[in-house]
Design a protein around this motif. Structure first.
Motif, PDB file in Angstrom:
ATOM      1  N   GLU A  90       0.961  -1.004  -0.102  1.00  0.00           N
ATOM      2  CA  GLU A  90      -0.156   0.104  -0.020  1.00  0.00           C
ATOM      3  C   GLU A  90       0.955   1.281   0.171  1.00  0.00           C
ATOM      4  O   GLU A  90       1.673   1.431   0.927  1.00  0.00           O
ATOM      5  N   LEU A  91       0.695   2.074  -1.017  1.00  0.00           N
ATOM      6  CA  LEU A  91       1.326   3.603  -1.105  1.00  0.00           C
ATOM      7  C   LEU A  91       0.372   4.391  -0.788  1.00  0.00           C
ATOM      8  O   LEU A  91      -0.596   4.438  -1.294  1.00  0.00           O
ATOM      9  N   LYS A  92       0.884   5.565   0.071  1.00  0.00           N
ATOM     10  CA  LYS A  92       0.033   6.644   0.135  1.00  0.00           C
ATOM     11  C   LYS A  92       0.931   8.088  -0.167  1.00  0.00           C
ATOM     12  O   LYS A  92       2.009   8.047  -0.201  1.00  0.00           O
ATOM     13  N   ALA A  93       0.169   9.286  -0.058  1.00  0.00           N
ATOM     14  CA  ALA A  93       0.850  10.406  -0.643  1.00  0.00           C
ATOM     15  C   ALA A  93       1.827  10.806   0.398  1.00  0.00           C
ATOM     16  O   ALA A  93       1.983  10.259   1.580  1.00  0.00           O
ATOM     17  N   GLY A  94       3.085  10.871  -0.281  1.00  0.00           N
ATOM     18  CA  GLY A  94       4.139  11.152   0.389  1.00  0.00           C
ATOM     19  C   GLY A  94       5.328   9.990   0.317  1.00  0.00           C
ATOM     20  O   GLY A  94       6.470  10.209   0.500  1.00  0.00           O
ATOM     21  N   ASP A  95       4.992   8.890   0.150  1.00  0.00           N
ATOM     22  CA  ASP A  95       5.623   7.785   0.007  1.00  0.00           C
ATOM     23  C   ASP A  95       6.523   7.658  -1.585  1.00  0.00           C
ATOM     24  O   ASP A  95       6.022   8.245  -2.407  1.00  0.00           O
ATOM     25  N   ALA A  96       7.559   7.105  -1.335  1.00  0.00           N
ATOM     26  CA  ALA A  96       8.395   6.877  -2.591  1.00  0.00           C
ATOM     27  C   ALA A  96       8.701   5.450  -2.637  1.00  0.00           C
ATOM     28  O   ALA A  96       9.185   4.719  -1.790  1.00  0.00           O
ATOM     29  N   VAL A  97       9.140   4.903  -3.931  1.00  0.00           N
ATOM     30  CA  VAL A  97       9.703   3.795  -4.117  1.00  0.00           C
ATOM     31  C   VAL A  97      10.664   3.789  -5.358  1.00  0.00           C
ATOM     32  O   VAL A  97      10.550   4.253  -6.179  1.00  0.00           O
ATOM     33  N   LEU A  98      11.977   3.351  -4.935  1.00  0.00           N
ATOM     34  CA  LEU A  98      13.081   3.343  -6.059  1.00  0.00           C
ATOM     35  C   LEU A  98      13.101   1.887  -6.658  1.00  0.00           C
ATOM     36  O   LEU A  98      13.293   0.759  -5.821  1.00  0.00           O
ATOM     37  N   ILE A  99      12.814   1.861  -7.748  1.00  0.00           N
ATOM     38  CA  ILE A  99      12.578   0.358  -8.449  1.00  0.00           C
ATOM     39  C   ILE A  99      13.972   0.011  -9.212  1.00  0.00           C
ATOM     40  O   ILE A  99      14.107   0.854 -10.295  1.00  0.00           O
ATOM     41  N   PRO A 100      14.751  -0.759  -8.916  1.00  0.00           N
ATOM     42  CA  PRO A 100      15.921  -1.112  -9.735  1.00  0.00           C
ATOM     43  C   PRO A 100      15.635  -1.613 -11.103  1.00  0.00           C
ATOM     44  O   PRO A 100      14.417  -2.232 -11.376  1.00  0.00           O
ATOM     45  N   ALA A 101      16.272  -1.328 -12.390  1.00  0.00           N
ATOM     46  CA  ALA A 101      16.140  -1.960 -13.513  1.00  0.00           C
ATOM     47  C   ALA A 101      15.835  -3.661 -13.314  1.00  0.00           C
ATOM     48  O   ALA A 101      16.587  -4.210 -12.660  1.00  0.00           O
ATOM     49  N   GLY A 102      14.833  -3.971 -14.036  1.00  0.00           N
ATOM     50  CA  GLY A 102      14.288  -5.416 -13.902  1.00  0.00           C
ATOM     51  C   GLY A 102      13.033  -5.901 -13.008  1.00  0.00           C
ATOM     52  O   GLY A 102      12.645  -6.709 -13.227  1.00  0.00           O
ATOM     53  N   VAL A 103      12.874  -4.993 -12.175  1.00  0.00           N
ATOM     54  CA  VAL A 103      11.938  -5.351 -11.142  1.00  0.00           C
ATOM     55  C   VAL A 103      10.391  -4.830 -11.392  1.00  0.00           C
ATOM     56  O   VAL A 103      10.284  -3.707 -11.959  1.00  0.00           O
ATOM     57  N   GLY A 104       9.601  -5.807 -11.435  1.00  0.00           N
ATOM     58  CA  GLY A 104       8.312  -5.776 -11.911  1.00  0.00           C
ATOM     59  C   GLY A 104       7.636  -4.952 -11.142  1.00  0.00           C
ATOM     60  O   GLY A 104       7.651  -4.748  -9.917  1.00  0.00           O
ATOM     61  N   HIS A 105       6.567  -4.096 -11.532  1.00  0.00           N
ATOM     62  CA  HIS A 105       5.581  -3.301 -10.854  1.00  0.00           C
ATOM     63  C   HIS A 105       4.284  -3.247 -11.456  1.00  0.00           C
ATOM     64  O   HIS A 105       4.360  -3.126 -12.948  1.00  0.00           O
ATOM     65  N   LYS A 106       3.168  -3.171 -10.924  1.00  0.00           N
ATOM     66  CA  LYS A 106       1.789  -2.979 -11.383  1.00  0.00           C
ATOM     67  C   LYS A 106       0.942  -2.393 -10.655  1.00  0.00           C
ATOM     68  O   LYS A 106       1.142  -2.941  -9.152  1.00  0.00           O
ATOM     69  N   GLN A 107       0.069  -1.612 -10.769  1.00  0.00           N
ATOM     70  CA  GLN A 107      -1.009  -1.061  -9.924  1.00  0.00           C
ATOM     71  C   GLN A 107      -2.087  -2.059  -9.995  1.00  0.00           C
ATOM     72  O   GLN A 107      -2.610  -2.448 -10.885  1.00  0.00           O
ATOM     73  N   LEU A 108      -2.386  -2.218  -8.599  1.00  0.00           N
ATOM     74  CA  LEU A 108      -3.729  -3.159  -8.637  1.00  0.00           C
ATOM     75  C   LEU A 108      -4.924  -2.334  -8.067  1.00  0.00           C
ATOM     76  O   LEU A 108      -5.982  -2.788  -8.673  1.00  0.00           O
ATOM     77  N   SER A 109      -4.978  -1.493  -7.664  1.00  0.00           N
ATOM     78  CA  SER A 109      -6.197  -0.345  -7.530  1.00  0.00           C
ATOM     79  C   SER A 109      -5.529   0.960  -6.729  1.00  0.00           C
ATOM     80  O   SER A 109      -4.308   1.078  -6.335  1.00  0.00           O
TER      81      SER A 109
END
Length: 168
Positions: A90-109
């Motif tokens: 769960e991500l909320k306003a103010g959070d951040a994510v550093l995603i290295p090359a190759g790492v999958g990501h997808k919005q569920l909702s």
């Protein structure tokens, strides 16, 4: 601010990154009158560019030619990180994510007001590979391994966790 690393195993269709963990920053940016602009300025001040404003794609994807940082400027979202066998976060306003090359990501909702600010290390050009794309796995993994290290952490600059968590 709390920064937490997440390691993900290769899932075949989503290679993830065998060396570099994803870094989740809780409360990376405090409330601001214009948090979107504040994230953009923060990223640029630490050597990250190519900023954009949007959401997160609703399908598993990754980038084999660039690292990516996502800052949640408004709203909230549930994301799947690391592919189908990864982590729901769960991500909320103010959070951040550093995603290295190759790492999958997808919005569920997401909430209707979700606004994400994204950026890449200056000089890195991103590609977009869906988990269901037919690709040359060896070539993709070689590109991921060749992506250069960013010069600084996109949130905290030279004092950020990138230096220790992504140490060669």
């Amino acid at each position: 601010m709390l920064a937490s690393p997440y390691h993900f195993a290769d899932q075949g269709d989503v290679p993830n990154n065998p060396e570099l963990p994803l870094i989740l920053y809780r409360e990376a940016l405090a409330e601001a009158p214009d948090r979107a602009t504040a994230f953009e300025r923060l990223f640029v001040s630490h050597g990250w560019g190519g900023t954009w404003r949007n959401g997160i794609y609703p399908f598993h994807h990754y980038h084999s030619t660039a690292h990516e940082v996502l800052g949640i400027a408004a709203g909230s979202a549930t994301v799947q990180l690391g592919g189908d066998k990864g982590e729901r976060i769960e991500l909320k306003a103010g959070d951040a994510v550093l995603i290295p090359a190759g790492v999958g990501h997808k919005q569920l909702s997401s909430s209707p007001d979700l606004l994400v600010i994204g950026a890449y290390p200056v000089g890195q050009k991103w590609d977009l590979i869906r988990a269901d794309d037919v690709v040359d796995g060896a070539a993709v993994r070689a590109r991921i391994a060749a992506v250069p290290m960013p010069e600084s952490d996109p949130i905290l600059g030279s004092t950020g966790p990138l230096a220790s968590l992504w140490a060669a």
